[in-house]
Design a protein around this motif. Structure first.
Motif, PDB file in Angstrom:
ATOM      1  N   ASP A 133      49.643  32.959  41.061  1.00  0.00           N
ATOM      2  CA  ASP A 133      50.526  32.140  41.894  1.00  0.00           C
ATOM      3  C   ASP A 133      49.759  31.249  42.865  1.00  0.00           C
ATOM      4  O   ASP A 133      50.206  30.151  43.196  1.00  0.00           O
ATOM      5  CB  ASP A 133      51.488  33.035  42.677  1.00  0.00           C
ATOM      6  N   PHE A 134      48.593  31.724  43.325  1.00  0.00           N
ATOM      7  CA  PHE A 134      47.822  30.961  44.300  1.00  0.00           C
ATOM      8  C   PHE A 134      46.588  30.296  43.692  1.00  0.00           C
ATOM      9  O   PHE A 134      45.734  29.791  44.414  1.00  0.00           O
ATOM     10  CB  PHE A 134      47.410  31.862  45.463  1.00  0.00           C
ATOM     11  N   GLY A 135      46.479  30.325  42.364  1.00  0.00           N
ATOM     12  CA  GLY A 135      45.372  29.646  41.694  1.00  0.00           C
ATOM     13  C   GLY A 135      44.019  30.272  41.955  1.00  0.00           C
ATOM     14  O   GLY A 135      43.000  29.568  42.028  1.00  0.00           O
ATOM     15  N   LEU A 136      43.973  31.582  42.079  1.00  0.00           N
ATOM     16  CA  LEU A 136      42.713  32.274  42.334  1.00  0.00           C
ATOM     17  C   LEU A 136      42.161  32.867  41.052  1.00  0.00           C
ATOM     18  O   LEU A 136      42.901  33.187  40.117  1.00  0.00           O
ATOM     19  CB  LEU A 136      42.921  33.396  43.355  1.00  0.00           C
ATOM     20  N   GLU A 137      40.852  33.061  41.015  1.00  0.00           N
ATOM     21  CA  GLU A 137      40.223  33.689  39.863  1.00  0.00           C
ATOM     22  C   GLU A 137      40.424  35.194  39.952  1.00  0.00           C
ATOM     23  O   GLU A 137      40.153  35.819  40.992  1.00  0.00           O
ATOM     24  CB  GLU A 137      38.732  33.372  39.829  1.00  0.00           C
ATOM     25  N   ASN A 138      40.892  35.769  38.879  1.00  0.00           N
ATOM     26  CA  ASN A 138      41.116  37.212  38.854  1.00  0.00           C
ATOM     27  C   ASN A 138      39.806  37.914  38.532  1.00  0.00           C
ATOM     28  O   ASN A 138      39.353  37.900  37.394  1.00  0.00           O
ATOM     29  CB  ASN A 138      42.190  37.546  37.812  1.00  0.00           C
ATOM     30  N   THR A 139      39.197  38.520  39.549  1.00  0.00           N
ATOM     31  CA  THR A 139      37.917  39.195  39.352  1.00  0.00           C
ATOM     32  C   THR A 139      38.046  40.712  39.421  1.00  0.00           C
ATOM     33  O   THR A 139      37.047  41.418  39.361  1.00  0.00           O
ATOM     34  CB  THR A 139      36.912  38.739  40.420  1.00  0.00           C
ATOM     35  N   SER A 140      39.257  41.199  39.559  1.00  0.00           N
ATOM     36  CA  SER A 140      39.429  42.642  39.754  1.00  0.00           C
ATOM     37  C   SER A 140      39.511  43.412  38.443  1.00  0.00           C
ATOM     38  O   SER A 140      39.503  44.641  38.448  1.00  0.00           O
ATOM     39  CB  SER A 140      40.699  42.907  40.566  1.00  0.00           C
ATOM     40  N   GLY A 141      39.621  42.708  37.317  1.00  0.00           N
ATOM     41  CA  GLY A 141      39.748  43.398  36.046  1.00  0.00           C
ATOM     42  C   GLY A 141      41.083  44.070  35.858  1.00  0.00           C
ATOM     43  O   GLY A 141      41.204  45.029  35.115  1.00  0.00           O
ATOM     44  N   GLY A 142      42.107  43.590  36.529  1.00  0.00           N
ATOM     45  CA  GLY A 142      43.425  44.190  36.424  1.00  0.00           C
ATOM     46  C   GLY A 142      44.419  43.411  37.248  1.00  0.00           C
ATOM     47  O   GLY A 142      44.207  42.235  37.556  1.00  0.00           O
ATOM     48  N   PRO A 143      45.516  44.052  37.637  1.00  0.00           N
ATOM     49  CA  PRO A 143      46.573  43.344  38.356  1.00  0.00           C
ATOM     50  C   PRO A 143      46.150  42.926  39.761  1.00  0.00           C
ATOM     51  O   PRO A 143      45.270  43.524  40.376  1.00  0.00           O
ATOM     52  CB  PRO A 143      47.699  44.385  38.416  1.00  0.00           C
TER      53      PRO A 143
END
Length: 349
Positions: free
Chosen positions: A69-79
């Motif tokens: 929703d905020f255009g961030l890179e998902n680096t957590s490997g999950g939700p």
């Protein structure tokens, strides 16, 4: 008859009869290493109702994927999810303001997500300060709110609470409270309030005005909050308490709700109710509505808001308890007959 065999059998029988049943196994909130590869699958639902009040002052927020929703890179490997419930008082402006700004303050902090707990605490205080400024520009905004938020990143669950909303985790059917109700009469809160110059009236209200010990807003209430060199002083504080956990396969869902829910539900009672409904239809949105509707039936006197976050796709499984060992007992007559038999044997092998 073999006397030795009878004695052995008696010892075994008596041991089985008097040995205590095993106590339930208790786990800590830290994930077990063997489950380190577990990644929750997030599903959520929410419902709110004005209840028997004349106006609605609750608010809630559900963001199932804030990275997207905020255009961030998902680096957590999950939700990457964010949820919140806000119970306003003296109006709804503070609740709406917190719901709109808390997540933004969290995400724009340069230390997020590395210093996630410090960032969340800072976001609460920044939200409170920003609302104070807004109220100074528009006196009609004057109000206050409790705030409970949840961030889920991968397996990490972080609950932050200011006030008397509550978060309850369901772990294999057991309710685990993830927050403390900040009531003025709570021993720790009472000590803090009195040390800061506040008082608690006989009916449990802070300075005779509020039924909570922590809240955002309420800057218009004299003597409760003081800002000094960007530091909040006074008996009413906005600082949240944080509780973190690593989710495991045993964790089924989380309930967060304003105090209208907990006025008529014990934590375990709410978990049992929600778990039965999820077993029936596996729909967190419908389950949230059913929980609110049940609170209404139980005559809750407040506005009602609830959010249910499921961590797995499948519905909660039936709990299987290990079969208890049958407890055999001797009657008094049976013991006498057995003693007579042993005496008559004369110790023969």
């Amino acid at each position: 008859m073999c006397l030795n065999w009878i004695i052995w059998w008696l010892k075994t029988f008596i041991s089985d009869s008097v040995s205590p049943s095993p106590s339930p196994f208790k786990k800590s909130l830290v994930g077990h290493p063997s489950l380190s590869d577990f990644i929750p699958t997030i599903r959520s639902g929410a419902w709110a109702d004005i209840g028997f009040r004349s106006r609605m002052e609750d608010a809630y927020v559900c963001v199932d994927n804030f990275a997207q929703d905020f255009g961030l890179e998902n680096t957590s490997g999950g939700p990457n999810a964010f949820y919140g419930v806000f119970d306003g008082h003296g109006g709804k402006h503070a609740a709406d303001f917190a719901g709109c700004h808390l997540l933004r303050f969290i995400l724009e902090d340069e230390e997020f997500p590395q210093e996630i707990e410090r960032v969340i605490s800072s976001a609460y205080l920044r939200t409170d300060a920003a609302f104070a400024k807004a109220c100074s520009l528009d006196a009609d905004l004057a109000s206050g709110t409790t705030a409970l938020t949840v961030i889920i990143m991968g397996r990490l669950l972080v609950v932050a609470n200011t006030g008397d909303c509550r978060a309850v985790l369901c772990r294999q059917g057991k309710a685990i409270e993830m927050s403390t109700d900040h009531k003025p009469m709570h021993a720790r809160e009472r000590r803090r309030i009195e040390a800061s110059g506040g008082c608690i009236s006989s009916d449990g209200y802070l300075n005779g005005e509020l039924n909570v010990a922590r809240a955002l807003g309420d800057w218009h209430l004299e003597g409760l909050k003081i800002m000094c060199e960007n530091i909040e002083l006074g008996p009413l504080i906005a600082e949240p308490e944080l509780v973190s956990a690593n989710l495991t396969e045993d964790d089924e869902f989380l309930i967060i709700g304003c105090d209208g829910i907990w006025e008529v539900f014990l934590s375990q009672n709410a978990v049992d109710f929600a778990r039965r409904r999820l077993q029936e239809h596996n729909d967190p949105s419908l389950c949230s509505k059913e929980l609110v509707d049940e609170a209404l039936k139980r005559k809750s006197s407040d506005n009602l808001s609830a959010v249910i976050i499921c961590f797995q796709q499948h519905r909660p499984q039936n709990l299987i308890s290990p079969p208890s060992r049958a407890r055999r007992r001797f009657s008094a007559q049976g013991l006498m007959d057995l003693q007579s038999l042993l005496d008559s044997s004369g110790g023969e092998q």
